[in-house]
Design a protein around this motif. Structure first.
Motif, PDB file in Angstrom:
ATOM      1  N   GLY A   1      -3.316   1.550  -7.790  1.00 19.38           N
ATOM      2  CA  GLY A   1      -3.019   0.133  -7.652  1.00 19.38           C
ATOM      3  C   GLY A   1      -1.929  -0.143  -6.640  1.00 19.38           C
ATOM      4  O   GLY A   1      -1.351   0.780  -6.062  1.00 19.38           O
ATOM      5  N   GLN A   2      -1.689  -1.425  -6.423  1.00 19.50           N
ATOM      6  CA  GLN A   2      -0.712  -1.868  -5.433  1.00 19.50           C
ATOM      7  C   GLN A   2       0.159  -2.960  -6.049  1.00 19.50           C
ATOM      8  O   GLN A   2      -0.323  -3.748  -6.863  1.00 19.50           O
ATOM      9  N   THR A   3       1.409  -3.010  -5.626  1.00 17.08           N
ATOM     10  CA  THR A   3       2.241  -4.127  -6.066  1.00 17.08           C
ATOM     11  C   THR A   3       1.815  -5.367  -5.288  1.00 17.08           C
ATOM     12  O   THR A   3       1.700  -5.341  -4.064  1.00 17.08           O
ATOM     13  N   ARG A   4       1.552  -6.430  -6.053  1.00 11.46           N
ATOM     14  CA  ARG A   4       1.068  -7.688  -5.468  1.00 11.46           C
ATOM     15  C   ARG A   4       2.269  -8.572  -5.169  1.00 11.46           C
ATOM     16  O   ARG A   4       2.969  -9.009  -6.066  1.00 11.46           O
TER      17      ARG A   4
ATOM     18  N   ALA B   1       0.826  -1.211   0.000  1.00 15.04           N
ATOM     19  CA  ALA B   1       0.000   0.000   0.000  1.00 15.04           C
ATOM     20  C   ALA B   1       0.860   1.261   0.000  1.00 15.04           C
ATOM     21  O   ALA B   1       0.327   2.374   0.084  1.00 15.04           O
ATOM     22  N   GLY B   2       2.183   1.089  -0.086  1.00 18.24           N
ATOM     23  CA  GLY B   2       3.077   2.250  -0.138  1.00 18.24           C
ATOM     24  C   GLY B   2       3.109   2.992   1.188  1.00 18.24           C
ATOM     25  O   GLY B   2       2.544   2.555   2.180  1.00 18.24           O
ATOM     26  N   PRO B   3       3.789   4.134   1.186  1.00 22.00           N
ATOM     27  CA  PRO B   3       3.817   4.953   2.400  1.00 22.00           C
ATOM     28  C   PRO B   3       2.448   5.589   2.646  1.00 22.00           C
ATOM     29  O   PRO B   3       1.615   5.643   1.736  1.00 22.00           O
ATOM     30  N   VAL B   4       2.222   6.038   3.854  1.00 24.20           N
ATOM     31  CA  VAL B   4       0.989   6.761   4.168  1.00 24.20           C
ATOM     32  C   VAL B   4       0.828   7.902   3.168  1.00 24.20           C
ATOM     33  O   VAL B   4       1.795   8.592   2.855  1.00 24.20           O
TER      34      VAL B   4
ATOM     35  N   LEU C   1      -6.233  -4.035  -5.777  1.00 25.32           N
ATOM     36  CA  LEU C   1      -6.801  -4.981  -4.815  1.00 25.32           C
ATOM     37  C   LEU C   1      -8.325  -4.955  -4.821  1.00 25.32           C
ATOM     38  O   LEU C   1      -8.966  -6.003  -4.886  1.00 25.32           O
ATOM     39  N   GLN C   2      -8.910  -3.760  -4.749  1.00 24.83           N
ATOM     40  CA  GLN C   2     -10.376  -3.692  -4.670  1.00 24.83           C
ATOM     41  C   GLN C   2     -11.031  -4.226  -5.936  1.00 24.83           C
ATOM     42  O   GLN C   2     -12.056  -4.900  -5.871  1.00 24.83           O
ATOM     43  N   ASP C   3     -10.443  -3.945  -7.104  1.00 26.04           N
ATOM     44  CA  ASP C   3     -10.990  -4.484  -8.348  1.00 26.04           C
ATOM     45  C   ASP C   3     -10.903  -6.002  -8.347  1.00 26.04           C
ATOM     46  O   ASP C   3     -11.833  -6.697  -8.764  1.00 26.04           O
ATOM     47  N   TYR C   4      -9.781  -6.512  -7.868  1.00 25.45           N
ATOM     48  CA  TYR C   4      -9.593  -7.960  -7.820  1.00 25.45           C
ATOM     49  C   TYR C   4     -10.655  -8.615  -6.934  1.00 25.45           C
ATOM     50  O   TYR C   4     -11.286  -9.603  -7.318  1.00 25.45           O
ATOM     51  N   VAL C   5     -10.858  -8.055  -5.759  1.00 24.71           N
ATOM     52  CA  VAL C   5     -11.833  -8.608  -4.812  1.00 24.71           C
ATOM     53  C   VAL C   5     -13.224  -8.617  -5.450  1.00 24.71           C
ATOM     54  O   VAL C   5     -13.946  -9.606  -5.392  1.00 24.71           O
ATOM     55  N   LYS C   6     -13.558  -7.510  -6.099  1.00 26.69           N
ATOM     56  CA  LYS C   6     -14.885  -7.369  -6.694  1.00 26.69           C
ATOM     57  C   LYS C   6     -15.041  -8.295  -7.903  1.00 26.69           C
ATOM     58  O   LYS C   6     -15.999  -9.053  -8.010  1.00 26.69           O
ATOM     59  N   ASN C   7     -14.072  -8.259  -8.811  1.00 28.39           N
ATOM     60  CA  ASN C   7     -14.205  -8.995 -10.064  1.00 28.39           C
ATOM     61  C   ASN C   7     -14.126 -10.505  -9.896  1.00 28.39           C
ATOM     62  O   ASN C   7     -14.660 -11.250 -10.722  1.00 28.39           O
ATOM     63  N   SER C   8     -13.439 -10.961  -8.856  1.00 29.98           N
ATOM     64  CA  SER C   8     -13.280 -12.400  -8.663  1.00 29.98           C
ATOM     65  C   SER C   8     -14.402 -12.984  -7.814  1.00 29.98           C
ATOM     66  O   SER C   8     -14.573 -14.193  -7.757  1.00 29.98           O
TER      67      SER C   8
END
Ligand SMILES: *[C@@H]1O[C@H](CO)[C@@H](O)[C@H](O)[C@H]1NC(C)=O
Ligand SMILES: *[C@@H]1O[C@H](CO)[C@@H](O)[C@H](O)[C@H]1NC(C)=O
Ligand SMILES: *[C@@H]1O[C@H](CO)[C@@H](O)[C@H](O)[C@H]1NC(C)=O
Ligand SMILES: *[C@@H]1O[C@H](CO)[C@@H](O)[C@H](O)[C@H]1NC(C)=O
Ligand SMILES: *[C@@H]1O[C@H](CO)[C@@H](O)[C@H](O)[C@H]1NC(C)=O
Ligand SMILES: *[C@@H]1O[C@H](CO)[C@@H](O)[C@H](O)[C@H]1NC(C)=O
Length: 287
Positions: free
Chosen positions: A118-121, A108-111, A193-200
């Motif tokens: 997006g996020q690195t998986r 999620a990177g720094p604050v 992450l959120q797209d992944y959760v939703k789409n899967s």
């Protein structure tokens, strides 16, 4: 040091509070769930990475050579190279952990990071299972599909402390791995992450924790992650009770970053009380 006795008395008061509470409760897993929720808000993972976080179990993350890590614990790149092991402690006896689960680790990177980019998986496993028996229940990846094999954090030099969220989602039978993330050994890359959760069609976020890893000195202008000292976290009150409580038992979380005073309005009470208690422990340490 003039204020040491004052903060010390705060520390003792919190310890007493916890002692009183533990004597009436069989264990403090419920408090652990509330604490990790507060950690995620404090670290701004909620709402930036996750819209909400209402786990039903406490996730314990453990690295060979480090042992169990506390939420937000700062670790070196070297410490996080081995594949960690995960275990769960359900919030209460009504929580059932059966079926398949998906493990995700996302940077999620720094604050302050714009999570819409997006996020690195760093890890994605479908079909993990949770052991039966008495807690802590090990999460098993035997027979599971490692879509992205675990790859230890490697944040850019000078980019500050990155927050790596390790999350366990229920994976219902209707789950369908989306294109691009449906084959084993898919290399580490940026996803949403959120797209992944939703789409899967993933189910509930059952449990999660996070660590922070930095590479060299922080030369960014982004404020440091406000990782909280888990041993001094004040948890929201359990339902039905009007009292707020402070979790001051357990080990001091080595390496946790200093709490900062900044937070959303909702997190304000937690943060300020926590800072007081954190200061108390610093006071204790130097006495
Ligand atoms: C058990 O924990 C779950 C998840 O935190 C919660 O929704 C539920 O209300 C709890 N049940 C009881 C009886 O405390
Ligand atoms: C704590 O109590 C709850 C409810 O009785 C139980 O589900 C959980 O496994 C217990 N945790 C530990 C660590 O004993
Ligand atoms: C736990 O028990 C359930 C039902 O008894 C079974 O279906 C499941 O496979 C077991 N899980 C593991 C990880 O052994
Ligand atoms: C759970 O996992 C830990 C570490 O991977 C291991 O030492 C322990 O024996 C496991 N517990 C059970 C009941 O399999
Ligand atoms: C921070 O330092 C790294 C090297 O340590 C450098 O590559 C990067 O450009 C620097 N970033 C800023 C914002 O100065
Ligand atoms: C769990 O995943 C396996 C394949 O990895 C599948 O055969 C099984 O039906 C799934 N179980 C449930 C309850 O979804």
């Amino acid at each position: 040091m003039i204020f040491a006795p004052v903060v010390l008395s705060f520390a003792l008061a919190s310890v007493k509070l916890v002692a009183a509470q533990n004597s009436t409760a069989s264990n403090n897993t419920g408090l652990g769930v509330a604490a990790i929720e507060a950690h995620f808000t404090q670290a701004e993972l909620v709402p930036s990475l996750l819209p909400t976080f209402d786990p039903s179990a406490v996730l314990t993350l453990s690295f060979t050579g480090v042992g169990d890590v506390s939420p937000g614990q700062a670790l070196t790149q070297q410490q996080v190279q081995p594949v960690p092991s995960l275990s769960l402690t359900p919030a209460n006896s009504t929580v059932e952990l059966s079926g398949n689960y998906t493990i995700v680790m996302a940077d999620a990177g720094p604050v302050g990071t714009d999570e819409s980019q997006g996020q690195t998986r760093h890890w994605l496993v479908n079909g993990a299972t949770v052991a039966n028996g008495s807690a802590p229940l090990n999460v098993s990846t035997t027979g599971a599909v490692a879509i992205t094999k675990y790859g230890g954090p490697a944040p850019a030099a000078g980019s500050g402390p990155h927050r790596y969220a390790i999350l366990l989602y229920a994976q219902p039978e209707s789950f369908k791995a989306p294109d691009g993330l449906n084959a084993p050994d898919t290399p580490i890359s940026v996803f949403n992450l959120q797209d992944y959760v939703k789409n899967s069609g993933l189910g509930a976020l059952v449990a999660g924790t996070y660590i922070t890893v930095a590479n060299g000195a922080d030369n960014s202008s982004i404020p440091a992650t406000s990782a909280v000292v888990s041993s001094t976290l004040s948890a929201p009150q359990p339902s039905g009770s009007g009292n707020s409580s402070t979790h001051a038992s357990g080990s001091g979380s080595a390496g946790a970053a200093q709490p900062t005073g900044s937070s959303s309005a909702a997190g304000m009470t937690i943060v300020s009380l926590q800072n007081v208690v954190a200061a108390a422990f610093v006071g204790l340490f130097f006495l």
